[in-house]
Every structure is written in structure tokens, then in C-alpha cells.
Design a protein around this motif. Structure first.
Motif, PDB file in Angstrom:
ATOM      1  N   HIS A  97       0.840  -1.195   0.000  1.00  8.99           N
ATOM      2  CA  HIS A  97       0.000   0.000   0.000  1.00  8.99           C
ATOM      3  C   HIS A  97       0.881   1.253   0.000  1.00  8.99           C
ATOM      4  O   HIS A  97       0.702   2.166  -0.810  1.00  8.99           O
ATOM      5  CB  HIS A  97      -0.917  -0.042   1.223  1.00  8.99           C
ATOM      6  N   ILE A 120      -4.972  -4.448  -1.268  1.00 10.84           N
ATOM      7  CA  ILE A 120      -6.384  -4.647  -0.928  1.00 10.84           C
ATOM      8  C   ILE A 120      -6.710  -6.133  -0.867  1.00 10.84           C
ATOM      9  O   ILE A 120      -7.399  -6.592   0.050  1.00 10.84           O
ATOM     10  CB  ILE A 120      -7.305  -3.910  -1.922  1.00 10.84           C
ATOM     11  N   SER A 121      -6.189  -6.885  -1.822  1.00  5.23           N
ATOM     12  CA  SER A 121      -6.429  -8.333  -1.833  1.00  5.23           C
ATOM     13  C   SER A 121      -5.887  -9.003  -0.572  1.00  5.23           C
ATOM     14  O   SER A 121      -6.570  -9.828   0.041  1.00  5.23           O
ATOM     15  CB  SER A 121      -5.782  -8.973  -3.060  1.00  5.23           C
ATOM     16  N   TYR A 123      -5.157  -7.511   2.364  1.00  7.37           N
ATOM     17  CA  TYR A 123      -5.942  -7.029   3.505  1.00  7.37           C
ATOM     18  C   TYR A 123      -7.255  -7.800   3.614  1.00  7.37           C
ATOM     19  O   TYR A 123      -7.673  -8.175   4.707  1.00  7.37           O
ATOM     20  CB  TYR A 123      -6.269  -5.544   3.357  1.00  7.37           C
ATOM     21  N   THR A 124      -7.906  -8.034   2.492  1.00  7.15           N
ATOM     22  CA  THR A 124      -9.189  -8.729   2.482  1.00  7.15           C
ATOM     23  C   THR A 124      -9.034 -10.169   2.954  1.00  7.15           C
ATOM     24  O   THR A 124      -9.814 -10.644   3.787  1.00  7.15           O
ATOM     25  CB  THR A 124      -9.819  -8.676   1.077  1.00  7.15           C
ATOM     26  N   GLY A 127      -8.628 -10.409   6.628  1.00  4.53           N
ATOM     27  CA  GLY A 127      -9.735  -9.881   7.407  1.00  4.53           C
ATOM     28  C   GLY A 127      -9.563  -8.470   7.926  1.00  4.53           C
ATOM     29  O   GLY A 127     -10.230  -8.074   8.877  1.00  4.53           O
ATOM     30  N   ARG A 128      -8.703  -7.700   7.315  1.00  3.15           N
ATOM     31  CA  ARG A 128      -8.489  -6.314   7.740  1.00  3.15           C
ATOM     32  C   ARG A 128      -9.327  -5.374   6.872  1.00  3.15           C
ATOM     33  O   ARG A 128      -8.824  -4.680   5.992  1.00  3.15           O
ATOM     34  CB  ARG A 128      -7.000  -5.965   7.651  1.00  3.15           C
ATOM     35  N   ARG A 129     -10.626  -5.378   7.146  1.00  2.36           N
ATOM     36  CA  ARG A 129     -11.556  -4.553   6.362  1.00  2.36           C
ATOM     37  C   ARG A 129     -11.238  -3.070   6.458  1.00  2.36           C
ATOM     38  O   ARG A 129     -11.390  -2.337   5.493  1.00  2.36           O
ATOM     39  CB  ARG A 129     -12.987  -4.817   6.810  1.00  2.36           C
ATOM     40  N   ASP A 130     -10.807  -2.614   7.640  1.00  2.00           N
ATOM     41  CA  ASP A 130     -10.475  -1.203   7.830  1.00  2.00           C
ATOM     42  C   ASP A 130      -9.322  -0.778   6.927  1.00  2.00           C
ATOM     43  O   ASP A 130      -9.370   0.258   6.265  1.00  2.00           O
ATOM     44  CB  ASP A 130     -10.141  -0.921   9.292  1.00  2.00           C
ATOM     45  N   ALA A 132      -8.301  -2.377   4.212  1.00  2.00           N
ATOM     46  CA  ALA A 132      -8.739  -2.515   2.817  1.00  2.00           C
ATOM     47  C   ALA A 132      -9.542  -1.292   2.395  1.00  2.00           C
ATOM     48  O   ALA A 132      -9.385  -0.783   1.277  1.00  2.00           O
ATOM     49  CB  ALA A 132      -9.559  -3.788   2.633  1.00  2.00           C
ATOM     50  N   ALA A 133     -10.390  -0.792   3.288  1.00  2.00           N
ATOM     51  CA  ALA A 133     -11.191   0.399   2.980  1.00  2.00           C
ATOM     52  C   ALA A 133     -10.292   1.620   2.784  1.00  2.00           C
ATOM     53  O   ALA A 133     -10.515   2.422   1.866  1.00  2.00           O
ATOM     54  CB  ALA A 133     -12.205   0.655   4.090  1.00  2.00           C
ATOM     55  N   ARG A 136      -8.688   1.255  -0.563  1.00  2.00           N
ATOM     56  CA  ARG A 136      -9.652   1.554  -1.631  1.00  2.00           C
ATOM     57  C   ARG A 136      -9.855   3.071  -1.775  1.00  2.00           C
ATOM     58  O   ARG A 136      -9.975   3.572  -2.893  1.00  2.00           O
ATOM     59  CB  ARG A 136     -10.989   0.878  -1.342  1.00  2.00           C
TER      60      ARG A 136
END
Length: 143
Positions: A97, A120-121, A123-124, A127-130, A132-133, A136
């Protein structure tokens, strides 16, 4: 700092990293650099991979703030290599990132997109949605 990375970090190194990060946020860049370099030195001397990686990542962010994209890139790339070797997925994603942001600052938007999409892939998957967001959001800024 991420829990996966900070586990087992010596208290003195963690304190120096926290203080260095706070100084950086306050704009005291020279003092921040001194704290972070000291944290790196101690971590290196006692063999703390977590401390060394944390210091390198913060030193890279500090270099970005100063506009030294070459140093920033080199440090984030070194963190990426170590995190891959340690199979530290959060470090891999974070480094990708950050390297994407460096590429964008250099005007290499194709490289930036590729690195951020890969981050992002990862992170997803972990399970790190925060995170990944946040990645994005940075990807949208490139558009």
C-alpha cells in the motif's frame, strides 16, 4: 502498530516508536527521526525483528513527509522483503500500500494501482476490512 507485529517487542523499542510517531505527527521531524533511529538501533542490537520493522516503516513514513521518495521507497521495499520472508501478511499488505503511494507521488499511476490493488487483496484475505477500505479510498484518489 499492528498486534501481530508488536507482540514480543521490547518495551523500550515500543516506547521510542510511539514517541517518534507522536513527534512526527506534531511536526518535530528531527526529534522524530532521532527517536526512530534509536529504536531501530536498539532493535537491531537485540535481534527484535518486530522493532526493526516498526522503526523502518515509521522512518519510511517520515521520509515521505520530508519528500525523500527514494529513501521512503528503499525503506518500504526492505520492510516488504522482510515481511515476505517472515510471512507477515499485514506487513506485506501495508508495504505494498505504501509503495503504491510512493509510486503515485512519482507519477507512476499504473504501478501505484497495481500495488494498491494487491494490498487490498491481502488485507481482504487476512480480514483487515479497515485497512482494505483505506487502500480503496487511496485507489479512488488515483482515478
Amino acid at each position: 502498530m499492528d498486534d501481530q507485529l508488536s507482540r514480543g517487542m521490547p518495551a523500550i523499542v515500543a516506547r521510542l516508536l510511539d514517541e517518534g510517531a507522536q513527534l512526527w505527527l506534531e511536526g518535530a521531524l528531527s526529534a522524530a527521526q532521532a527517536h526512530l533511529e534509536r529504536a531501530f538501533e536498539i532493535a537491531e542490537n537485540i535481534g527484535s525483528a518486530a522493532g526493526r520493522l516498526g522503526a523502518m516503516q515509521l522512518l519510511a513514513s517520515l521520509a515521505f513527509t520530508r519528500g525523500d521518495l527514494d529513501e521512503c521507497y528503499a525503506l518500504h521495499n526492505a520492510v516488504l522483503s522482510e515481511c515476505r520472508a517472515l510471512r507477515l501478511d499485514i506487513g506485506v499488505a501495508s508495504s505494498l500500500h505504501n509503495l503504491g503511494l510512493v509510486a503515485a507521488s512519482r507519477g507512476d499511476f499504473d504501478m501505484a494501482r497495481g500495488m494498491i490493488v494487491t494490498a487490498i487483496s491481502v488485507y481482504t484475505v487476512i480480514g483487515r476490512r479497515d485497512a482494505a477500505a483505506a487502500a480503496r479510498a487511496n485507489l479512488r484518489r488515483l482515478e
